[in-house]
Structure formats: structure tokens, C-alpha cells
Design a protein around this motif. Structure first.
Motif, PDB file in Angstrom:
ATOM      1  N   GLY A  80       0.804  -1.212   0.000  1.00  0.00           N
ATOM      2  CA  GLY A  80       0.000   0.000   0.000  1.00  0.00           C
ATOM      3  C   GLY A  80       0.838   1.264   0.000  1.00  0.00           C
ATOM      4  O   GLY A  80       0.443   2.290  -0.561  1.00  0.00           O
ATOM      5  N   VAL A  81       2.032   1.197   0.637  1.00  0.00           N
ATOM      6  CA  VAL A  81       2.896   2.379   0.683  1.00  0.00           C
ATOM      7  C   VAL A  81       3.359   2.754  -0.713  1.00  0.00           C
ATOM      8  O   VAL A  81       3.373   3.930  -1.094  1.00  0.00           O
ATOM      9  N   ALA A  82       3.745   1.751  -1.513  1.00  0.00           N
ATOM     10  CA  ALA A  82       4.187   2.025  -2.878  1.00  0.00           C
ATOM     11  C   ALA A  82       3.055   2.617  -3.716  1.00  0.00           C
ATOM     12  O   ALA A  82       3.254   3.553  -4.492  1.00  0.00           O
ATOM     13  N   THR A  83       1.837   2.091  -3.551  1.00  0.00           N
ATOM     14  CA  THR A  83       0.689   2.624  -4.293  1.00  0.00           C
ATOM     15  C   THR A  83       0.403   4.058  -3.876  1.00  0.00           C
ATOM     16  O   THR A  83       0.093   4.912  -4.718  1.00  0.00           O
ATOM     17  N   SER A  84       0.506   4.338  -2.584  1.00  0.00           N
ATOM     18  CA  SER A  84       0.291   5.713  -2.113  1.00  0.00           C
ATOM     19  C   SER A  84       1.344   6.647  -2.679  1.00  0.00           C
ATOM     20  O   SER A  84       1.044   7.795  -3.046  1.00  0.00           O
ATOM     21  N   LEU A  85       2.584   6.161  -2.767  1.00  0.00           N
ATOM     22  CA  LEU A  85       3.652   6.979  -3.324  1.00  0.00           C
ATOM     23  C   LEU A  85       3.386   7.292  -4.791  1.00  0.00           C
ATOM     24  O   LEU A  85       3.603   8.423  -5.253  1.00  0.00           O
ATOM     25  N   LEU A  86       2.884   6.319  -5.537  1.00  0.00           N
ATOM     26  CA  LEU A  86       2.512   6.576  -6.929  1.00  0.00           C
ATOM     27  C   LEU A  86       1.421   7.643  -7.010  1.00  0.00           C
ATOM     28  O   LEU A  86       1.447   8.508  -7.893  1.00  0.00           O
ATOM     29  N   GLY A  87       0.470   7.579  -6.066  1.00  0.00           N
ATOM     30  CA  GLY A  87      -0.578   8.595  -6.046  1.00  0.00           C
ATOM     31  C   GLY A  87      -0.032   9.986  -5.766  1.00  0.00           C
ATOM     32  O   GLY A  87      -0.447  10.959  -6.403  1.00  0.00           O
ATOM     33  N   VAL A  88       0.907  10.086  -4.835  1.00  0.00           N
ATOM     34  CA  VAL A  88       1.525  11.388  -4.541  1.00  0.00           C
ATOM     35  C   VAL A  88       2.227  11.934  -5.779  1.00  0.00           C
ATOM     36  O   VAL A  88       2.101  13.120  -6.121  1.00  0.00           O
ATOM     37  N   LEU A  89       2.985  11.075  -6.459  1.00  0.00           N
ATOM     38  CA  LEU A  89       3.671  11.515  -7.676  1.00  0.00           C
ATOM     39  C   LEU A  89       2.668  11.940  -8.744  1.00  0.00           C
ATOM     40  O   LEU A  89       2.911  12.906  -9.484  1.00  0.00           O
ATOM     41  N   TRP A  90       1.540  11.225  -8.839  1.00  0.00           N
ATOM     42  CA  TRP A  90       0.501  11.624  -9.793  1.00  0.00           C
ATOM     43  C   TRP A  90      -0.023  13.021  -9.472  1.00  0.00           C
ATOM     44  O   TRP A  90      -0.145  13.873 -10.345  1.00  0.00           O
ATOM     45  N   GLY A  91      -0.340  13.251  -8.193  1.00  0.00           N
ATOM     46  CA  GLY A  91      -0.870  14.559  -7.807  1.00  0.00           C
ATOM     47  C   GLY A  91       0.108  15.682  -8.039  1.00  0.00           C
ATOM     48  O   GLY A  91      -0.267  16.774  -8.486  1.00  0.00           O
ATOM     49  N   LEU A  92       1.393  15.445  -7.757  1.00  0.00           N
ATOM     50  CA  LEU A  92       2.400  16.498  -7.925  1.00  0.00           C
ATOM     51  C   LEU A  92       2.644  16.836  -9.388  1.00  0.00           C
ATOM     52  O   LEU A  92       2.782  18.011  -9.756  1.00  0.00           O
ATOM     53  N   THR A  93       2.699  15.817 -10.229  1.00  0.00           N
ATOM     54  CA  THR A  93       3.082  16.045 -11.624  1.00  0.00           C
ATOM     55  C   THR A  93       1.896  16.443 -12.503  1.00  0.00           C
ATOM     56  O   THR A  93       1.952  17.451 -13.219  1.00  0.00           O
ATOM     57  N   VAL A  94       0.829  15.672 -12.453  1.00  0.00           N
ATOM     58  CA  VAL A  94      -0.307  15.924 -13.346  1.00  0.00           C
ATOM     59  C   VAL A  94      -0.973  17.256 -13.022  1.00  0.00           C
ATOM     60  O   VAL A  94      -1.483  17.931 -13.925  1.00  0.00           O
ATOM     61  N   THR A  95      -0.954  17.670 -11.765  1.00  0.00           N
ATOM     62  CA  THR A  95      -1.541  18.961 -11.408  1.00  0.00           C
ATOM     63  C   THR A  95      -0.800  20.105 -12.082  1.00  0.00           C
ATOM     64  O   THR A  95      -1.411  21.057 -12.575  1.00  0.00           O
ATOM     65  N   VAL A  96       0.529  20.014 -12.122  1.00  0.00           N
ATOM     66  CA  VAL A  96       1.320  21.047 -12.795  1.00  0.00           C
ATOM     67  C   VAL A  96       1.011  21.073 -14.288  1.00  0.00           C
ATOM     68  O   VAL A  96       0.865  22.146 -14.889  1.00  0.00           O
ATOM     69  N   VAL A  97       0.894  19.899 -14.900  1.00  0.00           N
ATOM     70  CA  VAL A  97       0.556  19.835 -16.322  1.00  0.00           C
ATOM     71  C   VAL A  97      -0.829  20.432 -16.562  1.00  0.00           C
ATOM     72  O   VAL A  97      -1.063  21.102 -17.574  1.00  0.00           O
ATOM     73  N   ARG A  98      -1.744  20.209 -15.644  1.00  0.00           N
ATOM     74  CA  ARG A  98      -3.090  20.774 -15.766  1.00  0.00           C
ATOM     75  C   ARG A  98      -3.046  22.301 -15.827  1.00  0.00           C
ATOM     76  O   ARG A  98      -3.687  22.924 -16.684  1.00  0.00           O
ATOM     77  N   PHE A  99      -2.274  22.908 -14.942  1.00  0.00           N
ATOM     78  CA  PHE A  99      -2.182  24.374 -14.933  1.00  0.00           C
ATOM     79  C   PHE A  99      -1.599  24.896 -16.245  1.00  0.00           C
ATOM     80  O   PHE A  99      -2.067  25.895 -16.787  1.00  0.00           O
TER      81      PHE A  99
END
Length: 509
Positions: free
Chosen positions: A113-132
Motif C-alpha cells: 500500500g505504501v508504494a501505491t500511495s507513493l505513486l498517487g503522490v507523484l501523480w498529484g504532484l506532476t499531473v496537477t502542474v501539467v493541468r495548470f
């Protein structure tokens, strides 16, 4: 109707320039990468999980999203992040790298679960910037008709691309996402460079400071005050669209999580969000083509939102037979709400002269927060052992609708009251035009308000009404002939005409 349809189709034909098409494709690719990486956890799952993704991944995604939004908002509010200052190419490269790591890393390494959560954090950090960065590309568009068509066609292409990816083997789908992220790197770079060189003519933008201070003030403290003042003006103009999108995000999260936890017979299929995007995009494009107008936001707030919730409340009474069809209706309304809310926010940024970063960060954080609240409520109601769980759920949804309705009605009452006051003043001071010059000036103001023309487009309209050529208009406005021709083309699109004589005809007494 035939005349209106011909005018709308003609306007659409000339509206999408090569640059507009490039922005459209870039936004569609961004949506494809963001959606697919979310529902498959960067390809960790062979089959998409639908709207409700893996819970550890979603929690990590929310954390990464909030962190990214907070950083961008602070940088924007303190004046350290100016227009075209947010570079998303590094974020896209990280997304491509994550896909490759997930595709070729040993499976046991990612099952925790920790690895999956880490993937989610990376998704939020990166894709949010691309969205802006993607929203900033859309902000450069002057024509409201072109902007709504860009959003609608991008939704259509994104849904078709998602369908196509689901027909591919998992490895090929992952490699396609890697290629899409890598293609966006030079595409975003080229579009940002090209659009930043265009003259930026904000639509009636005025200084945000109420005390008359200049925007070009010296000192960091004054820059911070000016930036926050612009953000407040933008938020005041776009608060209702953001509220509507956030409430809809809450309800959709609640419905999906409740259906998943309670194993309800109306559980929404993973295909329904894509079907809703297709239906919404087709309806919006058809509306613009037939009427040559942009859908009115009040229709979304007062009709679409309550209507979709009413459909949801009827779901249990139709069971599995109609559940998928009604689910498509719900997601079509959801897509329409998100699309029109984005349109309203971008137009608000153009009117206030504000960058998109601050308001986009606020909107992303608000919608993500409402989504998490909706998921928590859906989980709670879905795990209740009582027989009246759906009754509790219905009460929550109806309460959300009534709260939103009260806010919108109060907001609409205030706006209508202000308009009535303005109309009374206008009736008192207006005099009927005595000469053709006065009539022409009044007609210019009328067309400017009706078609939402920018100040520069208004000046060009005056020149065209006088029968001037592009060269003489450029000379009078002290701009280049090519720039004047660009404004003329944008003006033709908004007015739904394709030659100067048709503009002159608009001023026949």
C-alpha cells in the motif's frame, strides 16, 4: 434555423486556426494521460478501475494535488510566478518515467500500500502542474466560441483515445501513454513559446487595486497586494462555476463509492464516464454549430445540476436495466458542468487580466477536497447495515442541491438587482441618437456587450463600420497590419460573419 445553422457552421469553420487546433490536441492528450494514469494507477492495473480508483492511490493523489496547488498558489500570490512561468516539461518526463517503472518493475515491489500511495503522490504532484500549464494554453484564446469548441472537441478526442487504449494489450497501452507524455514535452514548449509572443489583449482588464494604484508598482509588497487583489476579482467572477463543479465532484464521488461499497444494483460501469464525455461533447458542438453561441452558464447551475441529481435519486427504482443509461446521463451532466465551469474560469481570468495559476490551483484544490468528502460519505453510507441507507444518502444529496440552489439564487438575485439599477440609470440618461454617428457609436457598444468583444476588437469594429481597410485600421491603432488582420478574423468569428460588408450591414439604421 437554416440561416442560424449556416452562420454557426461558417463561424466554426474559420474559428479553429492551426494554433487553436494544436492547443486542442495538447489539451486532449493531457486529459488522456491524466485520466488513464489515474484509473489504472499508471498501468498498475490491467483493467481501469472506473471513477473510484484504488483507495491508497487516491489518498496519495489528493495529498500530492493539495501540495502542488499550495506551492503554485503561494508562488503566484507572492509574485514569483508570472504568466508563462510554470514549465511542465519536467513533470511530463517524470510521468513517462513512472509508467516505465511500473511496467517493468517486479510486481511484488508495487503490491504494498505504501508504494501505491507513493505513486498517487507523484501523480498529484506532476499531473496537477501539467493541468495548470494546459489551462494557460487555453487562456490565450480570445474568442469564446473557439474556447468552448476546444474544450468540447478535446473531451471527444480524449474519450475516443481512452476507448482505443482499452482495446490494446496492457504493455502497448503503457507504451502509448509514455509516447503521449513525451510528445507533449515539445508540443507544450512550442505552444508556450508561440502564444507568449502574441499580443495579449485582455478583455477589459482593469487594475485590481481599488485605490487606483498602478499595476507596475515597485517593491515586493506592492506586487503581492496587486496579485492578491487580481485573484480576489477573478474569484469573485468565477466563484459560482467553481462551486457548481465542486458540488458535482462531491456527488459523483459519493455515488460511485456508495455503489462500490454497498454492491448496489445500479453500480456505474467504468465505461460510463467516457460515454458521458462523448455525449456532452457532441451536444455542445451541435449547440454551438446551430446557434453560433456559447451555452449560458445559468442553464448549468439552475437546470443541469438539479436535474442530474434527480436522475441519481431515481436510479434504485430502475435497477440494472436502466442503471447504465441513467449513469450516462449523470456523467454527461457532470462533463458539461466541468466543461462550462472551466470555460467560465478562463474567461474570468481574461476579463481581470489575471494569470490562471492562482485560480486554477484554488479550483483544483476545491474539487479534489469535495471529491474526498464525497468518497468518505459514500463509504460511510455504503457500509451501513440498516435497510434505509439509501434514504440517508438521498437526504445528503438533496441537502447539497438545496445548499447550492440557495447560494445560486442569492447570487442571481444580487446580480439581477445590480442590472436593474444599471438599467434605471440608463433609462434616465439615455437619449435617442440624433445623427448616424451617434447611432453607430451606440451600435458599437451594443455589439461589444452582446458578443463579449475585447477593447481592441471594439476599436477594430469601429474601423470596419467606417469602411476602412485592415491597413488603415492598423495605422490608426498603431499596430501592424498582420495584427489588425488577426483581430479582424477574431471579430468575424464572434460576429458570425465572413466579410466586411456583412459587418457594415450590422450598422444599417
Amino acid at each position: 434555423m437554416a440561416t442560424v445553422s449556416k452562420k454557426g457552421i461558417g463561424a466554426l469553420r474559420g474559428a479553429l486556426t492551426p494554433a487553436a487546433w494544436a492547443v486542442l490536441i495538447a489539451y486532449a492528450l493531457y486529459r488522456l494521460v491524466a485520466y488513464t494514469s489515474y484509473v489504472t494507477n499508471f498501468g498498475f492495473f490491467a483493467d481501469p478501475l472506473g471513477y473510484v480508483s484504488d483507495l491508497p492511490f487516491m489518498i496519495g493523489a489528493a495529498l500530492g494535488n493539495f501540495t502542488s496547488c499550495a506551492i503554485v498558489f503561494v508562488l503566484c500570490a507572492t509574485g514569483r510566478l508570472r504568466r508563462w512561468g510554470l514549465d511542465c516539461r519536467s513533470a511530463l518526463l517524470i510521468v513517462a518515467l513512472i509508467y516505465l517503472v511500473v511496467a517493468f518493475a517486479p510486481a511484488p515491489l508495487l503490491e504494498e500500500g505504501v508504494a501505491t500511495s507513493l505513486l498517487g503522490v507523484l501523480w498529484g504532484l506532476t499531473v496537477t502542474v501539467v493541468r495548470f500549464a494546459a489551462i494557460e494554453l487555453l487562456r490565450a484564446e480570445r474568442s469564446p466560441m473557439v474556447l468552448i469548441v476546444q474544450l468540447a472537441v478535446a473531451a471527444f478526442l480524449f474519450a475516443l483515445g481512452s476507448y482505443g487504449l482499452r482495446s490494446l494489450p496492457p504493455l502497448w497501452s503503457t507504451l502509448f501513454e509514455v509516447a503521449a507524455a513525451l510528445v507533449l514535452v515539445p508540443l507544450f514548449g512550442f505552444l508556450r513559446s508561440y502564444l507568449s509572443r502574441l499580443p495579449d489583449d485582455d478583455e477589459g482588464a482593469v487594475p485590481a487595486a481599488d485605490d487606483g494604484e498602478s499595476w507596475a508598482v515597485a517593491g515586493q509588497e506592492d506586487a503581492v497586494h496587486a496579485g492578491l487583489a487580481r485573484f480576489r476579482r477573478t474569484l469573485a467572477e468565477s466563484s459560482t462555476p467553481i462551486l457548481a463543479a465542486s458540488f458535482f465532484e462531491l456527488v459523483c464521488g459519493l455515488v460511485n463509492m456508495y455503489a462500490s461499497c454497498a454492491h448496489a444494483s445500479f453500480a456505474i460501469s467504468a465505461q460510463v464516464p467516457l460515454e458521458g464525455s462523448l455525449v456532452c461533447s457532441v451536444l455542445v458542438i451541435a449547440f454551438v454549430a446551430l446557434t453560433a453561441r456559447v451555452p449560458h452558464s445559468r442553464f448549468m447551475y439552475l437546470v443541469v445540476f438539479p436535474g442530474a441529481i434527480a436522475v441519481f435519486l431515481a436510479l434504485p427504482y430502475f435497477g440494472e436495466v436502466w442503471g447504465r443509461s441513467l449513469g450516462t446521463v449523470i456523467y454527461s451532466a457532470y462533463s458539461f458542468t466541468a466543461m462550462l465551469s472551466m470555460f467560465c474560469v478562463i474567461r474570468a481570468c481574461r476579463r481581470t487580466g489575471d494569470e490562471v495559476y492562482g485560480i486554477a490551483a484554488f479550483m483544483a484544490a476545491a474539487t479534489r477536497l469535495c471529491l474526498m468528502v464525497g468518497l468518505a460519505l459514500g463509504w460511510y453510507f455504503g457500509n451501513l447495515r440498516e435497510g434505509s441507507t439509501f434514504l440517508h444518502l438521498s437526504i445528503v444529496c438533496v441537502t447539497c442541491v438545496y445548499v447550492l440552489g440557495m447560494v445560486l439564487l442569492l447570487w442571481g438575485f444580487r446580480s439581477s438587482r445590480e442590472k436593474r439599477v444599471v438599467k434605471v440609470v440608463e433609462v434616465i440618461v439615455e437619449q435617442p441618437p440624433a445623427t448616424f454617428e451617434e447611432f453607430r457609436a451606440a451600435r458599437v457598444e451594443e455589439l461589444t456587450e452582446r458578443y463579449d468583444l475585447s477593447p481592441r476588437e471594439r476599436d477594430v469594429l469601429v474601423g470596419l463600420a467606417q469602411g476602412n481597410t485592415a491597413a488603415s485600421i492598423a495605422e490608426g491603432l498603431h499596430i501592424s497590419t498582420s495584427t489588425a488582420q488577426g483581430y479582424i478574423k477574431s471579430l468575424y468569428v464572434k460576429l458570425g460573419v465572413n466579410k466586411k460588408q456583412q459587418v457594415i450591414d450590422l450598422f444599417q439604421k
